[in-house]
Design a protein around this motif. Sequence first.
Motif, mmCIF file in Angstrom:
data_model
loop_
_atom_site.group_PDB
_atom_site.id
_atom_site.type_symbol
_atom_site.label_atom_id
_atom_site.label_comp_id
_atom_site.label_asym_id
_atom_site.label_seq_id
_atom_site.Cartn_x
_atom_site.Cartn_y
_atom_site.Cartn_z
ATOM 1 N N GLN A 59 5.823 10.094 -10.641
ATOM 2 C CA GLN A 59 5.606 9.428 -9.283
ATOM 3 C C GLN A 59 5.399 10.331 -8.246
ATOM 4 O O GLN A 59 4.756 9.701 -7.355
ATOM 5 N N ASP A 60 5.882 11.474 -8.337
ATOM 6 C CA ASP A 60 5.502 12.505 -7.265
ATOM 7 C C ASP A 60 4.114 12.716 -7.145
ATOM 8 O O ASP A 60 3.302 12.530 -6.140
ATOM 9 N N ALA A 61 3.530 12.863 -8.478
ATOM 10 C CA ALA A 61 1.938 13.305 -8.480
ATOM 11 C C ALA A 61 1.261 11.946 -7.705
ATOM 12 O O ALA A 61 0.086 12.326 -7.012
ATOM 13 N N PHE A 62 1.593 10.794 -8.445
ATOM 14 C CA PHE A 62 0.879 9.793 -7.992
ATOM 15 C C PHE A 62 0.845 9.326 -6.598
ATOM 16 O O PHE A 62 -0.079 9.174 -5.782
ATOM 17 N N ASP A 63 2.220 9.684 -5.830
ATOM 18 C CA ASP A 63 2.182 9.385 -4.413
ATOM 19 C C ASP A 63 1.269 10.509 -3.567
ATOM 20 O O ASP A 63 0.648 10.214 -2.482
ATOM 21 N N ARG A 64 1.077 11.752 -3.999
ATOM 22 C CA ARG A 64 0.418 12.614 -3.535
ATOM 23 C C ARG A 64 -1.007 12.319 -3.390
ATOM 24 O O ARG A 64 -1.788 12.522 -2.576
ATOM 25 N N LEU A 65 -1.611 11.819 -4.736
ATOM 26 C CA LEU A 65 -2.906 11.237 -4.780
ATOM 27 C C LEU A 65 -3.122 10.113 -4.075
ATOM 28 O O LEU A 65 -4.245 10.246 -3.058
ATOM 29 N N LYS A 66 -2.022 9.192 -3.959
ATOM 30 C CA LYS A 66 -2.379 8.098 -3.045
ATOM 31 C C LYS A 66 -2.452 8.227 -1.485
ATOM 32 O O LYS A 66 -3.294 7.732 -0.753
ATOM 33 N N GLY A 67 -1.694 9.385 -1.146
ATOM 34 C CA GLY A 67 -1.704 9.907 0.238
ATOM 35 C C GLY A 67 -3.073 10.256 0.753
ATOM 36 O O GLY A 67 -3.160 10.277 2.057
ATOM 37 N N GLN A 68 -3.906 10.806 -0.267
ATOM 38 C CA GLN A 68 -5.290 11.094 0.143
ATOM 39 C C GLN A 68 -6.430 10.185 -0.501
ATOM 40 O O GLN A 68 -7.638 10.362 -0.500
ATOM 41 N N GLY A 69 -5.808 9.150 -0.653
ATOM 42 C CA GLY A 69 -6.778 8.030 -0.968
ATOM 43 C C GLY A 69 -7.443 8.187 -2.360
ATOM 44 O O GLY A 69 -8.268 7.608 -2.853
ATOM 45 N N LEU A 70 -6.640 8.897 -3.224
ATOM 46 C CA LEU A 70 -7.060 9.018 -4.831
ATOM 47 C C LEU A 70 -6.035 8.427 -5.773
ATOM 48 O O LEU A 70 -5.124 8.127 -5.444
ATOM 49 N N ALA A 71 -6.341 8.522 -6.972
ATOM 50 C CA ALA A 71 -5.815 7.845 -8.113
ATOM 51 C C ALA A 71 -5.883 8.863 -9.167
ATOM 52 O O ALA A 71 -6.873 9.742 -9.174
ATOM 53 N N PRO A 72 -4.734 8.770 -10.288
ATOM 54 C CA PRO A 72 -4.997 9.763 -11.460
ATOM 55 C C PRO A 72 -6.173 9.183 -12.161
ATOM 56 O O PRO A 72 -6.620 8.075 -12.333
ATOM 57 N N LYS A 73 -6.933 10.315 -12.598
ATOM 58 C CA LYS A 73 -8.127 10.052 -13.363
ATOM 59 C C LYS A 73 -8.482 11.270 -14.116
ATOM 60 O O LYS A 73 -8.693 12.205 -13.784
ATOM 61 N N GLU A 74 -8.202 11.326 -15.456
ATOM 62 C CA GLU A 74 -8.497 12.364 -16.416
ATOM 63 C C GLU A 74 -10.030 12.465 -16.567
ATOM 64 O O GLU A 74 -10.936 11.737 -17.042
#
Length: 294
Positions: A263-278
């Motif tokens: 959840q922390d990692a997801f929020d950090r990406l979201k804060g920069q307009g990004l999403a998890p992507k492998e």
Amino acid sequence: MNPKRESGLKLLVALAALALPGAPMSVSSAWAFSLDDLNPFGPSKYEQKVDPQVPADHFYNEGLTKLEKGDYEGAAKKFGDMQKKYPFSQWARKALLMEVYANYRDGKATDATTAADRYLSLYPTTPEAAYATYLAGQALFENMPDIHRDQAGMAKAMRYFQTVVDKYPKSDYAADARYKLQVARDQLAAYELNVGRYYMKKENYAAAINRFREVLFKYQTTREAEEALERLTECYLAIGVTPEAQTAAAVLGANFPNSPFYQDAFDRLKGQGLAPKESQDSWISKIFRKVGMS
């Protein structure tokens, strides 16, 4: 009679009396003397005593008695002395194993592992070899430092436990060795994480990434892997390497979807307009595909 001849005759009589076992000799005789009287340098200065031969099992039992009384240091010394006195006896092997145990009970990890290594080099095929190996690992394991200190001892303990698992899988110590291996891995992973967090605070992100990388390479099946992935997301975002940050978060979510670290990692990406992507080309993705986690 010539005085010199008379004196010589008396000395000859006295010597003859000494040579004949049955010849009487009066202590009050003017001619009685001891062998020291013939020593031109005077009587012997030191009394010579013959040290009686003490049986090997006597030494061994003395060591056991000290063990029972809790005198582990004294027991280790007694077993060590016995090996020096009877190096080629069957008791020497038993004493060396008990020396390992006594040092282990005394909390002397270095002495215990040294004795264990000696035992394994001298008697590698004996039934007790598994026990000696396990005791060496246990001695180091019970001296486990906190995660802020050097973990060389724990790394060495892991090698002993791994030997028990690999070489003596059917021994009585294999199951506990497997458990201790997992605990040791968690400990070493926690140490690497702690160092990585330190570098993050110093904004030395390259050094921090190397530490988190160690966690995933060596200890990816430990609970610390979750935090390592989240920290990698942070570090890569900080230095602008967004594909690796997205991959770290994606792998974290795929393997630990309910983790608060995800959840922390997801929020950090979201804060920069990004999403998890492998990214399949990422070293992070390759590590987890290799162990079948992702």
